[in-house]
Design a protein around this motif. Structure first.
Motif, mmCIF file in Angstrom:
data_model
loop_
_atom_site.group_PDB
_atom_site.id
_atom_site.type_symbol
_atom_site.label_atom_id
_atom_site.label_comp_id
_atom_site.label_asym_id
_atom_site.label_seq_id
_atom_site.Cartn_x
_atom_site.Cartn_y
_atom_site.Cartn_z
ATOM 1 N N ASP A 54 0.834 -1.007 -0.078
ATOM 2 C CA ASP A 54 -0.006 0.129 -0.205
ATOM 3 C C ASP A 54 0.871 1.213 0.109
ATOM 4 O O ASP A 54 1.184 1.955 0.960
ATOM 5 C CB ASP A 54 -1.005 -0.125 1.201
ATOM 6 C CG ASP A 54 -1.946 1.024 1.039
ATOM 7 O OD1 ASP A 54 -2.304 1.558 0.267
ATOM 8 O OD2 ASP A 54 -2.576 1.320 2.156
ATOM 9 N N SER A 56 2.138 5.263 -1.348
ATOM 10 C CA SER A 56 1.646 6.555 -1.217
ATOM 11 C C SER A 56 2.033 6.890 -2.556
ATOM 12 O O SER A 56 3.232 7.082 -2.893
ATOM 13 C CB SER A 56 1.920 7.201 -0.088
ATOM 14 O OG SER A 56 1.279 6.642 1.031
ATOM 15 N N ASP A 59 -1.566 12.018 -7.305
ATOM 16 C CA ASP A 59 -2.451 11.936 -8.438
ATOM 17 C C ASP A 59 -2.332 13.064 -9.482
ATOM 18 O O ASP A 59 -1.795 14.223 -8.999
ATOM 19 C CB ASP A 59 -3.918 11.618 -8.329
ATOM 20 C CG ASP A 59 -4.828 12.636 -7.886
ATOM 21 O OD1 ASP A 59 -4.386 13.873 -7.585
ATOM 22 O OD2 ASP A 59 -5.859 12.369 -7.253
ATOM 23 N N GLN A 63 -3.382 15.535 -5.509
ATOM 24 C CA GLN A 63 -4.078 15.048 -4.419
ATOM 25 C C GLN A 63 -3.377 13.622 -3.939
ATOM 26 O O GLN A 63 -3.026 12.849 -4.857
ATOM 27 C CB GLN A 63 -5.540 14.546 -4.451
ATOM 28 C CG GLN A 63 -6.461 15.942 -4.543
ATOM 29 C CD GLN A 63 -6.145 17.017 -3.564
ATOM 30 O OE1 GLN A 63 -6.428 16.676 -2.364
ATOM 31 N NE2 GLN A 63 -6.017 18.118 -3.993
ATOM 32 N N LEU A 65 -2.920 9.931 -2.965
ATOM 33 C CA LEU A 65 -3.515 8.671 -3.068
ATOM 34 C C LEU A 65 -2.817 7.235 -2.986
ATOM 35 O O LEU A 65 -1.394 7.165 -3.465
ATOM 36 C CB LEU A 65 -3.960 8.661 -4.559
ATOM 37 C CG LEU A 65 -4.806 7.285 -5.007
ATOM 38 C CD1 LEU A 65 -5.976 7.954 -6.131
ATOM 39 C CD2 LEU A 65 -4.142 6.314 -5.542
ATOM 40 N N SER A 66 -3.275 6.514 -2.201
ATOM 41 C CA SER A 66 -2.481 5.211 -1.779
ATOM 42 C C SER A 66 -3.135 4.242 -2.611
ATOM 43 O O SER A 66 -4.308 4.290 -3.186
ATOM 44 C CB SER A 66 -2.803 4.906 -0.184
ATOM 45 O OG SER A 66 -3.990 4.599 0.173
ATOM 46 N N SER A 68 -4.326 1.346 -1.847
ATOM 47 C CA SER A 68 -5.364 0.756 -1.518
ATOM 48 C C SER A 68 -6.594 1.370 -1.698
ATOM 49 O O SER A 68 -7.778 0.808 -1.771
ATOM 50 C CB SER A 68 -5.469 0.603 0.105
ATOM 51 O OG SER A 68 -5.424 2.165 0.607
ATOM 52 N N GLN A 69 -6.700 2.763 -2.248
ATOM 53 C CA GLN A 69 -7.906 3.441 -2.723
ATOM 54 C C GLN A 69 -8.133 3.180 -4.107
ATOM 55 O O GLN A 69 -9.313 3.326 -4.618
ATOM 56 C CB GLN A 69 -7.414 5.002 -2.668
ATOM 57 C CG GLN A 69 -7.391 5.602 -1.244
ATOM 58 C CD GLN A 69 -7.111 7.066 -1.272
ATOM 59 O OE1 GLN A 69 -5.759 7.534 -1.135
ATOM 60 N NE2 GLN A 69 -7.899 7.705 -1.665
ATOM 61 N N LEU A 70 -7.363 2.060 -4.795
ATOM 62 C CA LEU A 70 -7.634 1.658 -5.965
ATOM 63 C C LEU A 70 -8.696 0.285 -5.806
ATOM 64 O O LEU A 70 -9.121 -0.245 -6.841
ATOM 65 C CB LEU A 70 -6.593 1.310 -6.785
ATOM 66 C CG LEU A 70 -5.482 2.494 -6.911
ATOM 67 C CD1 LEU A 70 -4.394 1.767 -7.992
ATOM 68 C CD2 LEU A 70 -6.155 3.452 -8.026
ATOM 69 N N LYS A 71 -8.936 -0.050 -4.663
ATOM 70 C CA LYS A 71 -9.859 -1.306 -4.557
ATOM 71 C C LYS A 71 -11.266 -0.959 -5.062
ATOM 72 O O LYS A 71 -11.731 0.262 -5.016
ATOM 73 C CB LYS A 71 -10.063 -1.767 -2.966
ATOM 74 C CG LYS A 71 -8.694 -2.251 -2.737
ATOM 75 C CD LYS A 71 -8.815 -2.742 -1.227
ATOM 76 C CE LYS A 71 -7.406 -3.354 -0.419
ATOM 77 N NZ LYS A 71 -7.477 -3.494 0.807
ATOM 78 N N GLY A 184 -7.749 -5.381 -4.642
ATOM 79 C CA GLY A 184 -6.449 -4.700 -4.555
ATOM 80 C C GLY A 184 -5.103 -5.428 -4.663
ATOM 81 O O GLY A 184 -3.968 -5.007 -4.750
#
Length: 210
Positions: A54, A56, A59, A63, A65-66, A68-71, A184
């Motif tokens: 995960d 970091s 974008d 902003q 974005l990690s 894990s936020q793509l899950k 993920g």
């Protein structure tokens, strides 16, 4: 052939051998009908999903974005850069075409992400402007070289950090895409060069999977 070119050649050969082994195992252990069609389209699924660190990033809007936020969706990770003279614009144009021909429900379950391997020149603003030429929904991510190498190693997509002291430098990188599932984890690869029509035919069935 330069030392860097030789190293790239060796790495590409190793990746090709690894993908060949994965194809063999996948066809041996799973339903061969679906898998054969996937492989024919360049979609290579791993026998077992692989955890992705995960890490970091920042974008294209500046902003944080990690990963894990793509899950929640299937994600195609393409390692490239905006100053790339050939493979990157061709691949992004092909991804735009593929997306335009997919049914709406498949598009809703798919995310396309460019991981910049040129963080010195690829600012967030540069990424946003460049991706806007192809598709404003494409995501661009940048991070320090150390983070990029961790991700590239984790998903087996080789690239070599460039000598940024040279004018108009280029970055050696693979054209393969890493395929992340909605959970993920890495589910596989899409091999380069992309076969747009076969991917249009097979991606809807893939992104229906959980």
């Amino acid at each position: 052939m330069t030392r860097t070119q030789k190293a790239v050649f060796i790495l590409v050969a190793i990746v090709a051998l690894a993908l060949g082994f994965i194809v063999y195992r996948t066809l041996s252990e799973t339903d061969q009908g679906d898998q054969t069609a996937f492989v024919d389209a360049g979609i290579i699924l791993l026998p077992q999903s692989r955890a992705v660190p995960d890490l970091s990033f920042t974008d294209q809007d500046g902003q944080p974005l990690s990963l894990s936020q793509l899950k929640g969706k299937w994600t195609l990770l393409f390692f490239g850069y905006t100053f790339c003279p050939d493979i990157c614009p061709i691949t992004l144009a092909q991804l735009r075409q593929i997306k335009s021909e997919l049914p709406a429900d498949a598009v809703a379950n798919l995310r396309i992400v460019l991981i910049s391997v040129d963080p010195d020149r690829d600012t967030s603003q540069q990424l946003k402007q460049y991706l806007g030429y192809f598709d404003k929904q494409f995501v661009g991510l940048r991070a320090p070289v150390e983070t990029l190498q961790k991700l590239a190693n984790a998903v087996s997509i080789p690239y070599f950090p460039a000598d940024t002291s040279k004018p108009n430098y280029t970055v050696d990188h693979s054209g393969n895409l890493a395929l992340l599932g909605p959970d993920g984890t890495q589910r596989g690869f899409i091999r380069a060069p992309l076969n747009t029509q076969k991917l249009v035919a097979q991606l809807p069935g893939l992104v229906e999977r959980k």
